[in-house]
Scaffold this motif. Structure first.
Motif, PDB file in Angstrom:
ATOM      1  N   PRO A  76     -43.232   7.723   2.827  1.00 22.12           N
ATOM      2  CA  PRO A  76     -43.614   6.845   1.715  1.00 22.12           C
ATOM      3  C   PRO A  76     -45.123   6.735   1.516  1.00 22.12           C
ATOM      4  CG  PRO A  76     -42.971   5.544   3.614  1.00 22.12           C
ATOM      5  CD  PRO A  76     -42.701   6.978   3.982  1.00 22.12           C
ATOM      6  N   ILE A  77     -45.906   7.347   2.409  1.00 26.21           N
ATOM      7  CA  ILE A  77     -47.365   7.304   2.264  1.00 26.21           C
ATOM      8  C   ILE A  77     -47.913   8.722   2.179  1.00 26.21           C
ATOM      9  CG2 ILE A  77     -47.478   5.180   3.631  1.00 26.21           C
ATOM     10  CD1 ILE A  77     -48.782   6.954   5.870  1.00 26.21           C
ATOM     11  N   ASP A 106     -40.863   5.814  18.551  1.00 25.81           N
ATOM     12  CA  ASP A 106     -40.138   4.690  17.946  1.00 25.81           C
ATOM     13  C   ASP A 106     -40.849   4.223  16.673  1.00 25.81           C
ATOM     14  OD1 ASP A 106     -39.687   1.583  17.653  1.00 25.81           O
ATOM     15  OD2 ASP A 106     -37.992   2.337  18.817  1.00 25.81           O
ATOM     16  N   VAL A 107     -40.134   4.226  15.558  1.00 28.14           N
ATOM     17  CA  VAL A 107     -40.770   3.903  14.274  1.00 28.14           C
ATOM     18  C   VAL A 107     -41.215   2.445  14.209  1.00 28.14           C
ATOM     19  CG1 VAL A 107     -39.597   5.718  12.973  1.00 28.14           C
ATOM     20  CG2 VAL A 107     -38.527   3.469  13.164  1.00 28.14           C
ATOM     21  N   ARG A 108     -40.501   1.564  14.905  1.00 26.00           N
ATOM     22  CA  ARG A 108     -40.902   0.150  14.872  1.00 26.00           C
ATOM     23  C   ARG A 108     -42.131  -0.093  15.738  1.00 26.00           C
ATOM     24  NH1 ARG A 108     -35.448   0.270  14.214  1.00 26.00           N
ATOM     25  NH2 ARG A 108     -34.642  -0.877  12.423  1.00 26.00           N
ATOM     26  N   ASN A 109     -42.219   0.583  16.863  1.00 28.86           N
ATOM     27  CA  ASN A 109     -43.453   0.511  17.655  1.00 28.86           C
ATOM     28  C   ASN A 109     -44.630   1.028  16.829  1.00 28.86           C
ATOM     29  OD1 ASN A 109     -42.596  -0.644  20.061  1.00 28.86           O
ATOM     30  ND2 ASN A 109     -42.089   1.309  21.007  1.00 28.86           N
ATOM     31  N   VAL A 135     -43.257   8.224   9.454  1.00 31.35           N
ATOM     32  CA  VAL A 135     -43.548   7.015   8.678  1.00 31.35           C
ATOM     33  C   VAL A 135     -42.389   6.829   7.711  1.00 31.35           C
ATOM     34  CG1 VAL A 135     -45.135   5.862   7.102  1.00 31.35           C
ATOM     35  CG2 VAL A 135     -46.028   7.372   8.879  1.00 31.35           C
ATOM     36  N   THR A 136     -41.508   5.893   8.046  1.00 30.61           N
ATOM     37  CA  THR A 136     -40.326   5.624   7.234  1.00 30.61           C
ATOM     38  C   THR A 136     -40.452   4.253   6.580  1.00 30.61           C
ATOM     39  OG1 THR A 136     -39.153   4.548   9.051  1.00 30.61           O
ATOM     40  CG2 THR A 136     -38.937   6.948   8.880  1.00 30.61           C
ATOM     41  N   ALA A 137     -39.412   3.901   5.827  1.00 29.32           N
ATOM     42  CA  ALA A 137     -39.393   2.566   5.225  1.00 29.32           C
ATOM     43  C   ALA A 137     -39.435   1.492   6.315  1.00 29.32           C
ATOM     44  CB  ALA A 137     -38.143   2.407   4.367  1.00 29.32           C
TER      45      ALA A 137
END
Length: 244
Positions: A76-77, A106-109, A135-137
């Motif tokens: 998204p970027i 980990d995408v949240r980290n 880099v996800t939503a």
């Protein structure tokens, strides 16, 4: 993965690559064999795009449309070129601060680190094209929108980024428990870049060897390590403290 975050179909994905879309990862059905799929795989290797070979069931869970055995995850970027990012920051700031993430998965980290990076004045984050968390939503959401504010660059090899930063007058400091020095022993009152390692394996030996200094967090309890996003926050705020 939302509809706006993906492209599916072999030709559509190939066109996206040719159009220089920021593709985080491509999922290809295991055992897919055709002239067109081989052409796609050649293109993926040429562009050094991260790829996973998965069962068709996984692809069917992502979409009910005709994916032809190929789905691409779109970032998204927009990503920066590392050399351009470093040059621009060094030209306008006396005390640049960069962050290198070595195989963080980990995408949240990742999102939490981006959020802290924005709050602590990090000038840019550098990640590796393959093996790094995309880099996800979810990343954007966890970052509280900071993913749109902190420049992020992708490189083929982080070691090359380390050498480029050093040649630009930037001290590279690796955060690792494999050292006798704590972060309170290290000076951050100069242009610097902090390297944070993967959640399970830490920083790769080659990056540790290439770094100018190493530092660890003092751990006074029985648990051997902190979550990487928490540890990164402690390091970044020590930079803030020293530079105030």
């Amino acid at each position: 993965m939302k509809d706006t975050d993906r492209i599916y179909g072999i030709r559509a994905v190939m066109e996206a690559i040719h159009a220089h879309e920021d593709i985080d990862k491509i999922f290809i059905q295991k055992g897919l064999k055709s002239e067109l799929s081989r052409e796609l795989e050649t293109l993926i290797r040429k562009k050094n795009i991260s790829v996973s070979y998965v069962p068709i069931e996984k692809l069917n869970r992502i979409t009910k449309d005709n994916h032809q055995g190929v789905i691409a995850s779109i970032s998204p970027i927009s990503f920066y070129k590392m050399e351009q990012l470093v040059e621009e920051v060094v030209a306008k700031k006396d005390l640049p601060l960069f962050l290198l993430l070595d195989q963080l998965s980990d995408v949240r980290n990742f999102g939490a680190i981006i959020r802290t990076a924005e709050c602590t004045g990090v000038d840019g984050i550098i990640i590796q094209k393959k093996g790094a968390a995309p880099v996800t939503a979810d990343t954007v959401k966890t970052s509280a929108g900071a993913a749109f504010k902190v420049p992020i660059a992708k490189v083929d090899h982080l070691k090359d980024a380390v050498f480029y930063l050093q040649a630009s007058g930037i001290k590279v400091i690796a955060a690792t428990e494999k050292t006798e020095h704590t972060l309170y022993d290290v000076s951050f009152s100069e242009p610097c870049a902090i390297v944070m390692g993967a959640e399970d394996t830490g920083i790769s030996p080659s990056l540790l060897k290439a770094s100018d200094a190493t530092a660890k967090l003092p751990l006074l309890g029985e648990i051997a390590s902190l979550n990487v996003s928490v540890a990164c926050g402690v390091f970044l705020y020590e930079v803030v403290r020293q530079r105030r």
